[in-house]
Write a protein that holds these residues in place. Structure first.
Motif, PDB file in Angstrom:
ATOM      1  N   SER A 167       0.834  -1.212   0.000  1.00 25.87           N
ATOM      2  CA  SER A 167       0.000   0.000   0.000  1.00 25.87           C
ATOM      3  C   SER A 167       0.863   1.254   0.000  1.00 25.87           C
ATOM      4  N   LYS A 168       1.871   1.282   0.883  1.00 23.89           N
ATOM      5  CA  LYS A 168       2.759   2.447   0.968  1.00 23.89           C
ATOM      6  C   LYS A 168       3.519   2.659  -0.333  1.00 23.89           C
ATOM      7  N   ASN A 169       4.002   1.566  -0.906  1.00 21.74           N
ATOM      8  CA  ASN A 169       4.801   1.657  -2.127  1.00 21.74           C
ATOM      9  C   ASN A 169       3.967   2.136  -3.313  1.00 21.74           C
ATOM     10  N   ILE A 170       2.757   1.601  -3.459  1.00 22.46           N
ATOM     11  CA  ILE A 170       1.892   2.009  -4.570  1.00 22.46           C
ATOM     12  C   ILE A 170       1.488   3.476  -4.417  1.00 22.46           C
ATOM     13  N   LYS A 171       1.183   3.866  -3.189  1.00 25.51           N
ATOM     14  CA  LYS A 171       0.787   5.249  -2.929  1.00 25.51           C
ATOM     15  C   LYS A 171       1.908   6.211  -3.301  1.00 25.51           C
ATOM     16  N   LYS A 172       3.155   5.776  -3.093  1.00 21.08           N
ATOM     17  CA  LYS A 172       4.312   6.629  -3.359  1.00 21.08           C
ATOM     18  C   LYS A 172       4.711   6.621  -4.823  1.00 21.08           C
ATOM     19  N   THR A 173       4.681   5.450  -5.453  1.00 18.79           N
ATOM     20  CA  THR A 173       5.185   5.341  -6.824  1.00 18.79           C
ATOM     21  C   THR A 173       4.106   5.472  -7.886  1.00 18.79           C
ATOM     22  N   ARG A 174       2.872   5.235  -7.511  1.00 21.85           N
ATOM     23  CA  ARG A 174       1.749   5.318  -8.457  1.00 21.85           C
ATOM     24  C   ARG A 174       0.709   6.310  -7.944  1.00 21.85           C
ATOM     25  N   THR A 175       1.195   7.510  -7.615  1.00 26.75           N
ATOM     26  CA  THR A 175       0.339   8.494  -6.945  1.00 26.75           C
ATOM     27  C   THR A 175      -0.894   8.855  -7.758  1.00 26.75           C
ATOM     28  N   SER A 176      -0.737   9.050  -9.047  1.00 28.48           N
ATOM     29  CA  SER A 176      -1.883   9.450  -9.867  1.00 28.48           C
ATOM     30  C   SER A 176      -2.958   8.363  -9.878  1.00 28.48           C
ATOM     31  N   HIS A 177      -2.549   7.093  -9.900  1.00 31.39           N
ATOM     32  CA  HIS A 177      -3.515   5.992  -9.868  1.00 31.39           C
ATOM     33  C   HIS A 177      -4.180   5.910  -8.489  1.00 31.39           C
ATOM     34  N   TRP A 178      -3.390   6.199  -7.453  1.00 38.58           N
ATOM     35  CA  TRP A 178      -3.950   6.190  -6.093  1.00 38.58           C
ATOM     36  C   TRP A 178      -5.012   7.281  -5.956  1.00 38.58           C
ATOM     37  N   MET A 179      -4.761   8.410  -6.607  1.00 34.23           N
ATOM     38  CA  MET A 179      -5.743   9.504  -6.559  1.00 34.23           C
ATOM     39  C   MET A 179      -7.027   9.121  -7.291  1.00 34.23           C
ATOM     40  N   VAL A 180      -6.913   8.334  -8.354  1.00 36.71           N
ATOM     41  CA  VAL A 180      -8.114   7.834  -9.042  1.00 36.71           C
ATOM     42  C   VAL A 180      -8.921   6.955  -8.099  1.00 36.71           C
ATOM     43  N   LEU A 181      -8.212   6.116  -7.329  1.00 31.98           N
ATOM     44  CA  LEU A 181      -8.891   5.275  -6.338  1.00 31.98           C
ATOM     45  C   LEU A 181      -9.602   6.132  -5.301  1.00 31.98           C
ATOM     46  N   GLU A 182      -8.938   7.195  -4.857  1.00 32.72           N
ATOM     47  CA  GLU A 182      -9.559   8.105  -3.885  1.00 32.72           C
ATOM     48  C   GLU A 182     -10.835   8.719  -4.446  1.00 32.72           C
ATOM     49  N   ASN A 183     -10.774   9.141  -5.714  1.00 33.32           N
ATOM     50  CA  ASN A 183     -11.955   9.748  -6.336  1.00 33.32           C
ATOM     51  C   ASN A 183     -13.085   8.731  -6.516  1.00 33.32           C
ATOM     52  N   ASN A 184     -12.714   7.508  -6.881  1.00 29.21           N
ATOM     53  CA  ASN A 184     -13.737   6.464  -7.040  1.00 29.21           C
ATOM     54  C   ASN A 184     -14.440   6.186  -5.714  1.00 29.21           C
ATOM     55  N   PHE A 185     -13.652   6.127  -4.642  1.00 29.53           N
ATOM     56  CA  PHE A 185     -14.252   5.894  -3.333  1.00 29.53           C
ATOM     57  C   PHE A 185     -15.128   7.068  -2.926  1.00 29.53           C
ATOM     58  N   GLU A 186     -14.680   8.283  -3.234  1.00 27.26           N
ATOM     59  CA  GLU A 186     -15.459   9.475  -2.888  1.00 27.26           C
ATOM     60  C   GLU A 186     -16.851   9.395  -3.508  1.00 27.26           C
ATOM     61  N   GLY A 187     -16.908   8.961  -4.780  1.00 27.70           N
ATOM     62  CA  GLY A 187     -18.205   8.840  -5.444  1.00 27.70           C
ATOM     63  C   GLY A 187     -19.098   7.814  -4.773  1.00 27.70           C
ATOM     64  N   LYS A 188     -18.548   6.655  -4.429  1.00 29.95           N
ATOM     65  CA  LYS A 188     -19.330   5.622  -3.755  1.00 29.95           C
ATOM     66  C   LYS A 188     -19.768   6.076  -2.365  1.00 29.95           C
ATOM     67  N   LYS A 189     -18.879   6.785  -1.694  1.00 28.98           N
ATOM     68  CA  LYS A 189     -19.167   7.266  -0.334  1.00 28.98           C
ATOM     69  C   LYS A 189     -20.400   8.168  -0.332  1.00 28.98           C
ATOM     70  N   ARG A 190     -20.500   9.027  -1.312  1.00 32.36           N
ATOM     71  CA  ARG A 190     -21.608   9.975  -1.359  1.00 32.36           C
ATOM     72  C   ARG A 190     -22.919   9.315  -1.790  1.00 32.36           C
ATOM     73  N   LYS A 191     -22.805   8.215  -2.565  1.00 34.00           N
ATOM     74  CA  LYS A 191     -24.013   7.571  -3.090  1.00 34.00           C
ATOM     75  C   LYS A 191     -24.632   6.555  -2.139  1.00 34.00           C
ATOM     76  N   LEU A 192     -23.916   6.195  -1.065  1.00 27.96           N
ATOM     77  CA  LEU A 192     -24.463   5.200  -0.134  1.00 27.96           C
ATOM     78  C   LEU A 192     -25.775   5.698   0.478  1.00 27.96           C
ATOM     79  N   LYS A 193     -26.817   4.886   0.357  1.00 25.76           N
ATOM     80  CA  LYS A 193     -28.128   5.237   0.919  1.00 25.76           C
ATOM     81  C   LYS A 193     -28.290   4.605   2.296  1.00 25.76           C
ATOM     82  N   ILE A 194     -29.123   5.240   3.111  1.00 25.87           N
ATOM     83  CA  ILE A 194     -29.334   4.750   4.471  1.00 25.87           C
ATOM     84  C   ILE A 194     -29.961   3.360   4.468  1.00 25.87           C
TER      85      ILE A 194
END
Length: 478
Positions: free
Chosen positions: A166-193
């Motif tokens: 996890s640490k290595n990918i976050k450091k060496t593949r930062t742009s891809h890690w940011m895509v993962l962050e954005n994907n999670f952000e979208g799912k986080k907001r769409k979760l219904k009660i």
């Protein structure tokens, strides 16, 4: 110092000022028809921040070239409250009343600002004219915002692929890690009660390949997260609920709850709060995610909307008093210019819970300093400023007491006279409280500086105060 994802460090002041400076340049470019000298800049800050943190942001903004007289700080829940007062007459939704009907004379409402980092909760009461409000409970909250949800997810994900990977990918593949962050952000907001299904999250192919994570490629590069695991990422919402319940127990007749901030867009969070407090009218305003920003603009035009605020702490000055046997601590006893004094006294200026008007000025004129000894003729008088969580704080060494700033007073060219008298003026009801000091030699004005940003290498020269209700003589500063 602050670090980026790769571990590189820079002074936090540089990072913040560069970020603010970028926004300043972008704004000036966008509104090029307006002269820069005609712009007032409003910087919004969490209401739960302390004075040093506010000063840090102020200095970071000034470092970009903003004129300090053209800069205002606005507390985020107050900015959001101003925005909500100008909403359309109805917000939509089931049986929701006109928001203005709650903002009548004496009406009380709660603002819950759920941002990325912090959650700010403030309680206001509408004044008699219906146009201004009073803060009836100091803003409070904690680090329960959207970032806490993200941290729980990435802890979960790191355990799934291994901490080192996890640490290595976050450091060496930062742009891809940011895509993962954005994907999670979208799912986080769409979760219904009421969502019961597992959550499917898309992963960047590079992360899947380099992590060795087993996924069903027939379903694309996605992983399934159990519903109960995904909901657990939102456990910080329980802190918000608990804190709100505590406030409702303290303050009666809160009629309306307004949820604003980026996380207000989360159906899961907003409906959880509505379900937890069915007897309250809980509303998510239109464009809740920009309520603070747009309210900050309105605050720039109407900074007096909040007319009074409640003190979060008990504030005072570190000082000395004439020593009293059996009353003062023996270990704090000392001789100053031949006088038997007690040091480390907390000289209270204002108590926690006091409601202070934003124009109210507290004046204390009982301070003076003694310089009969030749060695004291050219010393720098350093008056420390403290905050305490205890209304009955007696000494600056008490556990409840924290030094937050000081006022430096430099001697005149020919040295101090035998005795100098001071007047201290304090404004506590504003967005930032101010402390000013004047001496009787030249009436020069000295402003408090907060220790978060200054060198602490000036020897302390503490004021002398008479004991309360025991000594009515003038106080002195050593």
């Amino acid at each position: 110092m602050t670090s980026d994802q790769s571990g590189k460090s820079l002074p936090a002041m540089d990072v913040f000022s560069e970020s603010i400076g970028y926004l300043v340049k972008a704004a000036i470019h966008q509104i090029n028809q307006v002269s820069e000298k005609d712009i007032t800049w409003v910087l919004t800050v969490p209401a739960i921040w302390n004075e040093p943190a506010k000063q840090f942001m102020r200095e970071a903004a000034i470092k970009t070239g903003i004129d300090k007289d053209k800069l205002m700080l606005a507390l985020e829940p107050e900015a959001a409250a101003i925005y909500c007062r100008y909403l359309p007459s109805t917000l939509g939704g089931k049986d929701e009343n006109d928001i203005l009907s709650f903002l009548h004379h004496g009406g009380r409402y709660m603002i819950v600002d759920i941002g990325g980092g912090t959650v700010d909760i403030a309680v206001h009461e509408v004044s008699g004219d219906g146009k201004t409000v009073t803060e009836i409970l100091p803003a409070s909250g904690g680090a329960w915002g959207g970032d806490s949800v993200n941290r729980r997810f990435f802890n979960y994900f790191s355990k799934k692929i291994g901490e080192e990977k996890s640490k290595n990918i976050k450091k060496t593949r930062t742009s891809h890690w940011m895509v993962l962050e954005n994907n999670f952000e979208g799912k986080k907001r769409k979760l219904k009660i009421n969502t019961e299904n597992d959550i499917r999250l898309e992963l960047p192919p590079v992360i899947v390949l380099e992590s060795g994570l087993k996924v069903d490629l027939s379903k694309s590069f996605k992983i399934d997260i159990r519903n109960e695991d995904f909901r657990s990422f939102f456990n910080s919402t329980n802190n918000i609920v608990s804190h709100m319940r505590h406030i409702f127990n303290r303050i009666v007749d809160i009629e309306l709850v307004l949820i604003v901030g980026g996380c207000a867009q989360s159906d899961y969070v907003s409906n959880m709060l509505k379900n937890e407090f069915p007897s309250k009218t809980v509303l998510v305003p239109t464009k809740a995610e920009v309520a603070v920003m747009e309210g900050g603009v309105m605050f720039g035009f109407e900074p007096w909307t909040v007319t009074a605020r409640m003190c979060r702490h008990t504030y005072g000055i570190g000082c000395n008093r004439p020593f009293e046997e059996g009353f003062h601590r023996e270990e704090y006893r000392k001789d100053i210019d031949g006088r038997d004094m007690c040091g480390n006294i907390f000289g209270k200026l204002v108590a926690e819970g006091e409601v202070l008007d934003i124009t109210e000025k507290r004046v204390a004129e009982q301070y003076s300093s003694s310089h009969k000894d030749k060695a004291r003729k050219d010393i720098v008088v350093n008056i420390p400023f403290y905050a305490s969580t205890d209304k009955l704080c007696r000494y600056i060494t008490d556990k409840s007491c924290e030094r937050i700033g000081n006022i430096k007073v430099y001697p005149p060219n020919d040295g101090w006279p035998d005795e100098v008298h001071y007047r201290v003026e304090m404004y506590f009801g504003r967005t930032e409280f101010e402390v000013k000091l004047f001496n009787d030699i030249d009436e020069r004005e000295y402003n408090a500086k907060y220790d978060f940003l200054i060198e602490q290498n000036v020897p302390e020269v503490l004021p002398h105060l008479p004991a309360p209700a025991r000594d009515t003589s003038r106080c002195t500063i050593c």
